[in-house]
Design a protein around this motif. Structure first.
Motif, PDB file in Angstrom:
ATOM      1  N   ARG A  45     -59.338 -34.479   8.930  1.00 14.64           N
ATOM      2  CA  ARG A  45     -60.164 -34.126  10.080  1.00 14.64           C
ATOM      3  C   ARG A  45     -59.344 -34.225  11.362  1.00 14.64           C
ATOM      4  O   ARG A  45     -58.593 -35.190  11.552  1.00 14.64           O
ATOM      5  CB  ARG A  45     -61.365 -35.071  10.176  1.00 14.64           C
ATOM      6  CG  ARG A  45     -62.415 -34.639  11.186  1.00 14.64           C
ATOM      7  CD  ARG A  45     -63.619 -35.573  11.186  1.00 14.64           C
ATOM      8  NE  ARG A  45     -63.328 -36.834  11.859  1.00 14.64           N
ATOM      9  CZ  ARG A  45     -63.240 -37.999  11.252  1.00 14.64           C
ATOM     10  NH1 ARG A  45     -63.384 -38.065   9.925  1.00 14.64           N
ATOM     11  NH2 ARG A  45     -62.980 -39.108  11.928  1.00 14.64           N
ATOM     12  N   LEU A  46     -59.488 -33.233  12.217  1.00 10.43           N
ATOM     13  CA  LEU A  46     -58.866 -33.246  13.528  1.00 10.43           C
ATOM     14  C   LEU A  46     -59.971 -33.377  14.564  1.00 10.43           C
ATOM     15  O   LEU A  46     -60.909 -32.568  14.574  1.00 10.43           O
ATOM     16  CB  LEU A  46     -58.070 -31.955  13.779  1.00 10.43           C
ATOM     17  CG  LEU A  46     -56.921 -31.667  12.805  1.00 10.43           C
ATOM     18  CD1 LEU A  46     -57.395 -30.706  11.728  1.00 10.43           C
ATOM     19  CD2 LEU A  46     -55.737 -31.071  13.537  1.00 10.43           C
ATOM     20  N   ASP A  47     -59.851 -34.373  15.414  1.00 11.25           N
ATOM     21  CA  ASP A  47     -60.860 -34.633  16.436  1.00 11.25           C
ATOM     22  C   ASP A  47     -60.235 -34.457  17.812  1.00 11.25           C
ATOM     23  O   ASP A  47     -59.503 -35.330  18.301  1.00 11.25           O
ATOM     24  CB  ASP A  47     -61.405 -36.064  16.307  1.00 11.25           C
ATOM     25  CG  ASP A  47     -62.180 -36.276  15.014  1.00 11.25           C
ATOM     26  OD1 ASP A  47     -62.786 -35.314  14.533  1.00 11.25           O
ATOM     27  OD2 ASP A  47     -62.168 -37.410  14.507  1.00 11.25           O
ATOM     28  N   GLY A  48     -60.484 -33.303  18.439  1.00  8.96           N
ATOM     29  CA  GLY A  48     -60.019 -33.051  19.797  1.00  8.96           C
ATOM     30  C   GLY A  48     -58.521 -33.160  19.966  1.00  8.96           C
ATOM     31  O   GLY A  48     -58.033 -33.697  20.968  1.00  8.96           O
ATOM     32  N   VAL A  49     -57.751 -32.620  19.036  1.00  8.63           N
ATOM     33  CA  VAL A  49     -56.296 -32.780  19.039  1.00  8.63           C
ATOM     34  C   VAL A  49     -55.640 -31.813  20.023  1.00  8.63           C
ATOM     35  O   VAL A  49     -55.823 -30.593  19.942  1.00  8.63           O
ATOM     36  CB  VAL A  49     -55.726 -32.560  17.627  1.00  8.63           C
ATOM     37  CG1 VAL A  49     -54.202 -32.495  17.661  1.00  8.63           C
ATOM     38  CG2 VAL A  49     -56.191 -33.672  16.689  1.00  8.63           C
ATOM     39  N   SER A  50     -54.882 -32.360  20.943  1.00  5.71           N
ATOM     40  CA  SER A  50     -54.071 -31.581  21.877  1.00  5.71           C
ATOM     41  C   SER A  50     -52.631 -32.062  21.790  1.00  5.71           C
ATOM     42  O   SER A  50     -52.358 -33.202  21.399  1.00  5.71           O
ATOM     43  CB  SER A  50     -54.573 -31.726  23.317  1.00  5.71           C
ATOM     44  OG  SER A  50     -55.884 -31.215  23.463  1.00  5.71           O
ATOM     45  N   TYR A  51     -51.713 -31.170  22.173  1.00  3.85           N
ATOM     46  CA  TYR A  51     -50.299 -31.542  22.184  1.00  3.85           C
ATOM     47  C   TYR A  51     -49.634 -30.909  23.396  1.00  3.85           C
ATOM     48  O   TYR A  51     -49.761 -29.709  23.628  1.00  3.85           O
ATOM     49  CB  TYR A  51     -49.601 -31.081  20.905  1.00  3.85           C
ATOM     50  CG  TYR A  51     -48.172 -31.559  20.816  1.00  3.85           C
ATOM     51  CD1 TYR A  51     -47.874 -32.846  20.376  1.00  3.85           C
ATOM     52  CD2 TYR A  51     -47.115 -30.726  21.190  1.00  3.85           C
ATOM     53  CE1 TYR A  51     -46.565 -33.302  20.316  1.00  3.85           C
ATOM     54  CE2 TYR A  51     -45.801 -31.174  21.131  1.00  3.85           C
ATOM     55  CZ  TYR A  51     -45.527 -32.459  20.692  1.00  3.85           C
ATOM     56  OH  TYR A  51     -44.242 -32.920  20.642  1.00  3.85           O
ATOM     57  N   ARG A  52     -48.926 -31.733  24.143  1.00  4.55           N
ATOM     58  CA  ARG A  52     -48.216 -31.271  25.332  1.00  4.55           C
ATOM     59  C   ARG A  52     -46.727 -31.515  25.174  1.00  4.55           C
ATOM     60  O   ARG A  52     -46.304 -32.544  24.636  1.00  4.55           O
ATOM     61  CB  ARG A  52     -48.719 -31.998  26.578  1.00  4.55           C
ATOM     62  CG  ARG A  52     -50.126 -31.622  27.001  1.00  4.55           C
ATOM     63  CD  ARG A  52     -50.487 -32.226  28.352  1.00  4.55           C
ATOM     64  NE  ARG A  52     -50.468 -33.681  28.321  1.00  4.55           N
ATOM     65  CZ  ARG A  52     -51.510 -34.440  27.946  1.00  4.55           C
ATOM     66  NH1 ARG A  52     -52.655 -33.860  27.572  1.00  4.55           N
ATOM     67  NH2 ARG A  52     -51.410 -35.738  27.942  1.00  4.55           N
ATOM     68  N   ALA A  53     -45.941 -30.560  25.655  1.00  2.00           N
ATOM     69  CA  ALA A  53     -44.497 -30.715  25.764  1.00  2.00           C
ATOM     70  C   ALA A  53     -44.159 -30.587  27.242  1.00  2.00           C
ATOM     71  O   ALA A  53     -44.251 -29.503  27.812  1.00  2.00           O
ATOM     72  CB  ALA A  53     -43.765 -29.650  24.942  1.00  2.00           C
ATOM     73  N   GLY A  54     -43.829 -31.705  27.863  1.00  5.32           N
ATOM     74  CA  GLY A  54     -43.645 -31.695  29.303  1.00  5.32           C
ATOM     75  C   GLY A  54     -44.964 -31.394  30.004  1.00  5.32           C
ATOM     76  O   GLY A  54     -45.975 -32.049  29.753  1.00  5.32           O
ATOM     77  N   ASN A  55     -44.946 -30.368  30.843  1.00  3.50           N
ATOM     78  CA  ASN A  55     -46.161 -29.974  31.562  1.00  3.50           C
ATOM     79  C   ASN A  55     -46.912 -28.841  30.877  1.00  3.50           C
ATOM     80  O   ASN A  55     -47.883 -28.317  31.424  1.00  3.50           O
ATOM     81  CB  ASN A  55     -45.805 -29.549  32.994  1.00  3.50           C
ATOM     82  CG  ASN A  55     -45.270 -30.698  33.818  1.00  3.50           C
ATOM     83  OD1 ASN A  55     -45.725 -31.837  33.675  1.00  3.50           O
ATOM     84  ND2 ASN A  55     -44.280 -30.420  34.673  1.00  3.50           N
ATOM     85  N   THR A  56     -46.457 -28.456  29.683  1.00  5.79           N
ATOM     86  CA  THR A  56     -47.066 -27.333  28.974  1.00  5.79           C
ATOM     87  C   THR A  56     -47.928 -27.836  27.821  1.00  5.79           C
ATOM     88  O   THR A  56     -47.454 -28.608  26.975  1.00  5.79           O
ATOM     89  CB  THR A  56     -45.986 -26.390  28.421  1.00  5.79           C
ATOM     90  OG1 THR A  56     -45.161 -25.927  29.498  1.00  5.79           O
ATOM     91  CG2 THR A  56     -46.617 -25.187  27.721  1.00  5.79           C
ATOM     92  N   THR A  57     -49.178 -27.406  27.793  1.00  2.14           N
ATOM     93  CA  THR A  57     -50.066 -27.744  26.683  1.00  2.14           C
ATOM     94  C   THR A  57     -49.943 -26.674  25.612  1.00  2.14           C
ATOM     95  O   THR A  57     -50.197 -25.492  25.870  1.00  2.14           O
ATOM     96  CB  THR A  57     -51.522 -27.857  27.158  1.00  2.14           C
ATOM     97  OG1 THR A  57     -51.599 -28.878  28.159  1.00  2.14           O
ATOM     98  CG2 THR A  57     -52.445 -28.226  25.995  1.00  2.14           C
ATOM     99  N   LEU A  58     -49.529 -27.070  24.425  1.00  4.72           N
ATOM    100  CA  LEU A  58     -49.291 -26.129  23.334  1.00  4.72           C
ATOM    101  C   LEU A  58     -50.471 -26.045  22.376  1.00  4.72           C
ATOM    102  O   LEU A  58     -50.654 -25.016  21.720  1.00  4.72           O
ATOM    103  CB  LEU A  58     -48.032 -26.530  22.567  1.00  4.72           C
ATOM    104  CG  LEU A  58     -46.748 -26.577  23.403  1.00  4.72           C
ATOM    105  CD1 LEU A  58     -45.584 -27.070  22.557  1.00  4.72           C
ATOM    106  CD2 LEU A  58     -46.438 -25.205  23.999  1.00  4.72           C
ATOM    107  N   LEU A  59     -51.242 -27.119  22.258  1.00  2.37           N
ATOM    108  CA  LEU A  59     -52.463 -27.121  21.460  1.00  2.37           C
ATOM    109  C   LEU A  59     -53.572 -27.718  22.309  1.00  2.37           C
ATOM    110  O   LEU A  59     -53.370 -28.729  22.990  1.00  2.37           O
ATOM    111  CB  LEU A  59     -52.293 -27.932  20.171  1.00  2.37           C
ATOM    112  CG  LEU A  59     -51.332 -27.367  19.121  1.00  2.37           C
ATOM    113  CD1 LEU A  59     -51.167 -28.350  17.976  1.00  2.37           C
ATOM    114  CD2 LEU A  59     -51.807 -26.020  18.594  1.00  2.37           C
ATOM    115  N   HIS A  60     -54.750 -27.092  22.246  1.00  4.38           N
ATOM    116  CA  HIS A  60     -55.843 -27.438  23.144  1.00  4.38           C
ATOM    117  C   HIS A  60     -57.066 -27.930  22.355  1.00  4.38           C
ATOM    118  O   HIS A  60     -57.776 -27.138  21.743  1.00  4.38           O
ATOM    119  CB  HIS A  60     -56.268 -26.217  23.964  1.00  4.38           C
ATOM    120  CG  HIS A  60     -55.163 -25.597  24.777  1.00  4.38           C
ATOM    121  ND1 HIS A  60     -54.971 -25.861  26.110  1.00  4.38           N
ATOM    122  CD2 HIS A  60     -54.187 -24.710  24.422  1.00  4.38           C
ATOM    123  CE1 HIS A  60     -53.939 -25.165  26.566  1.00  4.38           C
ATOM    124  NE2 HIS A  60     -53.444 -24.461  25.556  1.00  4.38           N
ATOM    125  N   GLY A  61     -57.293 -29.234  22.346  1.00 11.50           N
ATOM    126  CA  GLY A  61     -58.543 -29.812  21.873  1.00 11.50           C
ATOM    127  C   GLY A  61     -59.064 -29.280  20.552  1.00 11.50           C
ATOM    128  O   GLY A  61     -60.224 -28.888  20.439  1.00 11.50           O
TER     129      GLY A  61
END
Length: 257
Positions: free
Chosen positions: A20-36
């Motif tokens: 299960r993924l719950d609100g998963v986001s991933y940022r590299a520096g100031n860039t968000t690559l995966l959003h919630g």
């Protein structure tokens, strides 16, 4: 021939490993690559992750396997957070790295790291190499294998661990149709024994053959999670429908619902 039961510590129960993924986001520096991203992978399901290049599919696999940590949110398997290298899951890449060992040694090495006794390591490795059709090459060096044989060996290494979850990143991207077919057969046999599958592919025919459900990503956003038949016939997202028609997806407007 069914593989012998694993004696490794830390294995998750077979057919009891939802992810299960719950609100998963991933940022590299100031860039968000995966959003919630919020999604669920049912136990025993074959889930295909689709989307255009740059959608975040491979990144999401690495997060699910614990190779990276989410910037926000949580990824849970069987009620526990994901940690890299746990025996209950495995990952196979599009171009797997072969250890500088024999074909057999490539399989037994992972089992040794899990603390499996020597006799069982040999037994499990021999059994799984027979399942993937590499038993006659067991004593030879892994470095001389063809691309298709390498991918089958990578799957054998994973299979020997009896994973409850298997992540596959474009497992047939560089293979000819015959080699790809053999890989698909192995994937289906692992699934039939209770392994849940999450794979990425750009091959729509392969997705149709393998998927029980589909997750569709675009620009790091999850735009659809549907049973495979529903997705391919009535995609929940306009961007997914355009993707299935073979159209190029441009900019944020492709995300509009």
């Amino acid at each position: 021939m069914t593989l012998p039961p694993s004696t490794e510590t830390g294995d998750l129960p077979r057919r009891a490993a939802p992810l299960r993924l719950d609100g998963v986001s991933y940022r590299a520096g100031n860039t968000t690559l995966l959003h919630g991203i919020t999604a669920a992978l049912p136990a025993g399901a074959r889930t295909v992750l689709l989307g255009p290049n740059g959608a975040g599919k491979s990144l999401l696999l690495r997060l699910c396997h614990g190779l990276l940590r989410p910037s926000t949110g949580r990824i849970v398997t069987a009620g526990r957070g994901v940690t890299a290298g746990r025996g209950g899951q495995a990952m196979v890449f599009a171009e797997p790295l072969m250890l500088r060992r024999s074909v057999l040694g490539n399989v037994t090495y992972g089992l040794r790291l899990r603390g499996v006794p020597w006799r069982e390591r040999r037994r499990r490795a021999a059994a799984v190499l027979a399942r993937v059709g590499l038993e006659d090459l067991a004593a030879g060096p892994a470095g001389v294998l063809s691309s298709g044989e390498r991918q089958r060996l990578a799957l054998a290494r994973a299979w020997a661990l009896s994973p409850a979850l298997l992540f596959l990143d474009e497992p047939t991207a560089s293979l000819d149709p015959a080699a790809a077919g053999r890989v698909e057969t192995i994937i289906n046999e692992m699934h039939a024994e209770g392994t849940a599958i999450l794979l990425t592919t750009h091959d729509m025919a392969q997705a149709l053959r393998l998927a029980d459900q589909v997750l569709f990503l675009h620009q790091g956003r999850l735009l659809a999670q549907q049973p495979a038949a529903a997705f391919f016939n009535h995609p929940a997202s306009p961007a997914a429908a355009a993707f299935l028609r073979g159209e190029l997806l441009w900019g944020a407007e492709a995300n509009n619902e």
